[in-house]
Design a protein around this motif. Structure first.
Motif, PDB file in Angstrom:
ATOM      1  N   GLY A  35      56.008  49.313  40.274  1.00 54.62           N
ATOM      2  CA  GLY A  35      55.830  49.361  38.823  1.00 54.62           C
ATOM      3  C   GLY A  35      54.472  49.961  38.543  1.00 54.62           C
ATOM      4  N   ARG A  36      53.714  49.304  37.677  1.00 56.70           N
ATOM      5  CA  ARG A  36      52.410  49.844  37.289  1.00 56.70           C
ATOM      6  C   ARG A  36      51.311  49.226  38.159  1.00 56.70           C
ATOM      7  NH1 ARG A  36      51.403  52.168  32.235  1.00 56.70           N
ATOM      8  NH2 ARG A  36      53.200  51.154  31.292  1.00 56.70           N
ATOM      9  N   ALA A  37      50.467  50.093  38.724  1.00 58.50           N
ATOM     10  CA  ALA A  37      49.393  49.607  39.595  1.00 58.50           C
ATOM     11  C   ALA A  37      48.035  50.084  39.098  1.00 58.50           C
ATOM     12  CB  ALA A  37      49.619  50.086  41.021  1.00 58.50           C
ATOM     13  N   ILE A  90      39.814  45.598  31.489  1.00 61.20           N
ATOM     14  CA  ILE A  90      41.160  45.832  32.016  1.00 61.20           C
ATOM     15  C   ILE A  90      42.181  45.223  31.051  1.00 61.20           C
ATOM     16  CG2 ILE A  90      42.650  45.533  34.023  1.00 61.20           C
ATOM     17  CD1 ILE A  90      40.146  44.973  35.680  1.00 61.20           C
ATOM     18  N   ALA A  91      43.209  45.995  30.739  1.00 59.42           N
ATOM     19  CA  ALA A  91      44.218  45.528  29.772  1.00 59.42           C
ATOM     20  C   ALA A  91      44.990  44.331  30.323  1.00 59.42           C
ATOM     21  CB  ALA A  91      45.182  46.667  29.463  1.00 59.42           C
ATOM     22  N   PRO A  92      45.171  43.284  29.521  1.00 61.63           N
ATOM     23  CA  PRO A  92      45.878  42.088  30.009  1.00 61.63           C
ATOM     24  C   PRO A  92      47.383  42.322  30.203  1.00 61.63           C
ATOM     25  CG  PRO A  92      45.147  41.787  27.723  1.00 61.63           C
ATOM     26  CD  PRO A  92      44.620  43.118  28.172  1.00 61.63           C
ATOM     27  N   GLY A  93      47.945  41.633  31.197  1.00 60.18           N
ATOM     28  CA  GLY A  93      49.399  41.580  31.419  1.00 60.18           C
ATOM     29  C   GLY A  93      50.064  42.896  31.780  1.00 60.18           C
ATOM     30  N   ARG A  94      49.306  43.873  32.245  1.00 61.31           N
ATOM     31  CA  ARG A  94      49.824  45.240  32.361  1.00 61.31           C
ATOM     32  C   ARG A  94      50.306  45.623  33.767  1.00 61.31           C
ATOM     33  NH1 ARG A  94      49.211  50.221  29.684  1.00 61.31           N
ATOM     34  NH2 ARG A  94      48.599  51.957  31.006  1.00 61.31           N
ATOM     35  N   TYR A  95      49.809  44.952  34.816  1.00 66.18           N
ATOM     36  CA  TYR A  95      49.978  45.528  36.157  1.00 66.18           C
ATOM     37  C   TYR A  95      50.843  44.663  37.090  1.00 66.18           C
ATOM     38  CZ  TYR A  95      46.304  48.508  34.477  1.00 66.18           C
ATOM     39  OH  TYR A  95      45.586  49.391  33.724  1.00 66.18           O
ATOM     40  N   ASP A  96      51.675  45.357  37.874  1.00 69.40           N
ATOM     41  CA  ASP A  96      52.477  44.692  38.900  1.00 69.40           C
ATOM     42  C   ASP A  96      51.699  44.595  40.216  1.00 69.40           C
ATOM     43  OD1 ASP A  96      55.021  44.542  37.333  1.00 69.40           O
ATOM     44  OD2 ASP A  96      54.634  46.696  37.241  1.00 69.40           O
ATOM     45  N   LEU A  97      50.670  45.424  40.328  1.00 66.76           N
ATOM     46  CA  LEU A  97      49.840  45.399  41.540  1.00 66.76           C
ATOM     47  C   LEU A  97      48.427  45.838  41.169  1.00 66.76           C
ATOM     48  CD1 LEU A  97      49.506  45.187  44.642  1.00 66.76           C
ATOM     49  CD2 LEU A  97      50.346  47.529  44.821  1.00 66.76           C
ATOM     50  N   ILE A  98      47.443  45.084  41.625  1.00 66.90           N
ATOM     51  CA  ILE A  98      46.043  45.490  41.431  1.00 66.90           C
ATOM     52  C   ILE A  98      45.362  45.508  42.794  1.00 66.90           C
ATOM     53  CG2 ILE A  98      43.811  44.888  40.400  1.00 66.90           C
ATOM     54  CD1 ILE A  98      45.255  43.641  38.057  1.00 66.90           C
ATOM     55  N   LEU A  99      44.652  46.600  43.059  1.00 58.01           N
ATOM     56  CA  LEU A  99      43.846  46.702  44.280  1.00 58.01           C
ATOM     57  C   LEU A  99      42.374  46.625  43.909  1.00 58.01           C
ATOM     58  CD1 LEU A  99      45.407  49.826  46.076  1.00 58.01           C
ATOM     59  CD2 LEU A  99      46.168  47.437  46.178  1.00 58.01           C
ATOM     60  N   ASN A 100      41.636  45.900  44.699  1.00 56.00           N
ATOM     61  CA  ASN A 100      40.168  45.904  44.593  1.00 56.00           C
ATOM     62  C   ASN A 100      39.638  45.924  46.030  1.00 56.00           C
ATOM     63  OD1 ASN A 100      37.716  44.585  42.461  1.00 56.00           O
ATOM     64  ND2 ASN A 100      37.369  44.829  44.631  1.00 56.00           N
ATOM     65  N   ILE A 101      39.371  47.120  46.513  1.00 59.23           N
ATOM     66  CA  ILE A 101      39.018  47.278  47.926  1.00 59.23           C
ATOM     67  C   ILE A 101      37.587  47.810  48.041  1.00 59.23           C
ATOM     68  CG2 ILE A 101      39.669  48.352  50.132  1.00 59.23           C
ATOM     69  CD1 ILE A 101      41.919  46.598  49.059  1.00 59.23           C
ATOM     70  N   MET A 121      50.931  41.276  41.869  1.00 59.88           N
ATOM     71  CA  MET A 121      50.173  40.981  43.101  1.00 59.88           C
ATOM     72  C   MET A 121      48.763  41.565  43.064  1.00 59.88           C
ATOM     73  SD  MET A 121      51.035  42.266  46.979  1.00 59.88           S
ATOM     74  CE  MET A 121      52.341  41.119  47.316  1.00 59.88           C
ATOM     75  N   LEU A 122      47.815  40.789  43.569  1.00 55.90           N
ATOM     76  CA  LEU A 122      46.439  41.270  43.758  1.00 55.90           C
ATOM     77  C   LEU A 122      46.178  41.425  45.252  1.00 55.90           C
ATOM     78  CD1 LEU A 122      43.449  41.780  42.951  1.00 55.90           C
ATOM     79  CD2 LEU A 122      43.115  39.299  43.118  1.00 55.90           C
ATOM     80  N   ILE A 123      45.621  42.578  45.625  1.00 56.93           N
ATOM     81  CA  ILE A 123      45.124  42.766  46.994  1.00 56.93           C
ATOM     82  C   ILE A 123      43.628  43.053  46.880  1.00 56.93           C
ATOM     83  CG2 ILE A 123      45.288  44.084  49.120  1.00 56.93           C
ATOM     84  CD1 ILE A 123      48.154  44.825  48.409  1.00 56.93           C
TER      85      ILE A 123
END
Ligand SMILES: C[S@@+](CC[C@H](N)C(=O)[O-])C[C@H]1O[C@@H](n2cnc3c(N)ncnc32)[C@H](O)[C@@H]1O
Length: 183
Positions: A35-37, A90-101, A121-123
């Motif tokens: 979906g949206r990442a 960051i826009a609320p409720g928007r993402y199916d996956l977030i990366l912070n690497i 999911m958060l990675i």
């Protein structure tokens, strides 16, 4: 902001193009619903590009316009966003996956949780302050996690993976915290 952008532009222009995705991204991203990442501080885009190639519509945010320019048109579902994460919300409720690497900005912790859609999911993986070797990781200690800090920050999520481990980064030892959580 301008100083940070110039600093990161200089670094990114000296680096070779994106390599393979981070191990943790290759291992866990396929478990997220395509979906949206969002890739926070996406750098040269190795992870953002990997997600786009694997069915996600990806927003890659970074302060370095030089880095983003190198892959902004690499995939039709990859959108480069040049922004300063000191102030970007960051826009609320928007993402199916977030990366912070390999990036740390504590002001974003709550925003990241809120930005995940239900089931998203958060990675997250970045350096921890090494108790005996302060030369590991970024020179500025504000950019280093404390032991267990990441785990505590994201306890509102269902934690499916958490690990503090010794890794090798560009041939140098690095103590890293890795977390995968689901909202
Ligand atoms: C160590 S690199 C990690 C890049 C990428 N996540 C990866 O793992 O390859 C850190 C990134 O943070 C970006 N960055 C640093 N400060 C930033 C800020 N204030 N706002 C947005 N991006 C920033 C840099 O341009 C750089 O691309």
């Amino acid at each position: 902001m301008k100083k940070d952008r110039l600093k990161w532009n200089r670094r990114h222009m000296q680096r070779p193009a994106a390599e393979d995705p981070s191990k943790i991204v290759a291992e866990y991203a396929s478990l997220a619903e395509p979906g949206r990442a969002l890739d926070i501080a996406a750098g040269l885009g190795k992870n953002a590009l990997y997600l786009a190639q694997n069915g996600f519509t990806v927003e890659a945010v970074d302060i370095s316009d030089a880095a983003l320019a190198r892959y902004a048109h690499a995939h039709p579902n990859l959108f480069a966003v040049c922004a300063d994460l000191d102030t970007f919300d960051i826009a609320p409720g928007r993402y199916d996956l977030i990366l912070n690497i390999r990036f740390l900005h504590r002001r974003l912790f709550h925003q990241i949780i809120d930005a995940l859609a239900p089931g998203g999911m958060l990675i997250f993986e970045t350096w921890i302050r090494h108790p005996e070797d302060p030369s590991q990781g970024p020179a500025c200690k504000d950019y280093l996690l404390r032991e267990n800090e990441l785990l505590h920050a994201f306890l509102p999520l269902r934690i499916v993976h958490y690990r503090e481990s010794h890794q090798v980064e560009g041939g140098r030892p690095a103590l890293m915290a890795s977390l995968v959580g689901i909202r």
